[in-house]
Design a protein around this motif. Sequence first.
Motif: not given
Lengths: 273, 257
Positions: B117-121
């Motif tokens: 996900s964008a947040d995790e990346a």
Amino acid sequence: MTEHAEAAPRLTRRQRRRMILGGEYGIFVVAVVLLVSLANWGALKTNFAEWRVAKTLFPDIITVALRNTLLFTVTGFALGLAAGLVLALMRLSSVPPYRWFAIAYIEVFRGLPALLIFIFVGTGVPLAFPGVNFPGGVYGQAALALGAVSAAYMAETIRAGIEAVPRGQMEAARTLGMSHGRAMRSIIIPQALRIVIPPLTNELVLLFKDSSLALYLGVTLQQRELSKLAQDVTGQQGNTTPIIVAALCYLIITIPLGHLARRLEARQKRGQR
Amino acid sequence: MTTVNTTAAVQVAGLQKAFGDLEVLRGIDFEVARGEVVCIIGPSGSGKSTLLRCVNLLEEPTAGKVYVGGVELTDPDVDIDAARRRVGMVFQQFNLFPHLSVLGNVTIAQRKVLRRSADEADRIARDNLARVGLADKVDAYPAQLSGGQQQRVAIARALAMGPDVMLFDEPTSALDPELVGDVLGVMRRLALEGMTMLVVTHEMSFAREVADRVVFMDGGVIVEEGPPSKVIGDPTHERTRTFLSRVLDPAAAEVEE
């Protein structure tokens, strides 16, 4: 020459340079004076700058003709860009038939006059395939003809752009686990398109001018673009002023676009390290 | 012939690579154990970079086998993209993506390949940029960074994928001398943290201090290998001695007539 100058150094180098420069300006001034005095200003004004005739062009030349010219250009460009990108990728494909098709298409469409393509789309296709309707009528035909021609040029430009992206970019992307297609989409093509923005802007200028060929498609009054309208009114009025007005309409678009292309190019040169 | 050593991080068996008539690698066998740091040294044209590029199949070997974590990469049916995710690589010319910001460089493969996900990346990218000392450069573009900073971003980009092995292809050769230290410092810390590393380098001080094992290559073969104190400190072969004397004291090299 030099020997002579050395033998009789009557003039210093600076004096000679000034004399040559003065001569160059002198020729220019004489030519302008001759043109101005010999021209028949009355006839020129009636034929090229007749306000009465120019006025009859408005507002149609803007609301109909310029609008149609822009519409033909933009749709043709969009179609040509999409087809050009596909052709460029086919040209670089590892599958030989794709490469052959792209090469053949590019060779053929770059080698033909755009006029011939317009006549083919406007007259040939309806004759050869009776009952075939272009979506959007003349607008579809113009977009197809302009797109077909520009796709060939844009394909070569985009291919050069893709090849200009350093090999290490693909290697870095593949090393990160991207497939070839993913690396193309996310890494290579975005960079290639940036590289080709200036040449594509020039292509847009060419297309804008070539849209005048739409007059060979058999257009209705409401489908006329700048050149056709100017030609028609010139014929009706027996006066060349509409041509001049149409020319000005082209230039107010092409000159800024050309400037934009040069500025983008200069910016890109600065950006490179 | 060779048995698959599943405990080895990298195993190379009978590796050969030819470019047309030019044989660059002529039969290479070696292993890198988990957590081991191996430096490959040797004169230019000895095939060391080609060897490294064969380990993640950027170059297709002409013959021989390459295993990473027990998976054969030279198997024609292998999912090469999946296999490459476990092998990070750092290039001499950095090869950052110039159209993406530092954060974009470190997140794009996480997003597109690992489907994070964008947040995790974003979080993993920031962690790894902090690891290489560039937490404050997330929004910069590669062209705005020095060579040393670009190379450290490249290291963070590879680390963000969570690789089992890191390959370094002359990572400091394109850097101004005063910037070499920052990159070597990051690599040294990575080694201390237990990362498995295969490093092609001309930095003899790094090889001496950080490597568990040094491999000297010449003419497409491994001439000798062993602990750095042995290979660099007391080499057995004449070719190794000649090479080391030229690298360690270039001014003293004699010009061949």
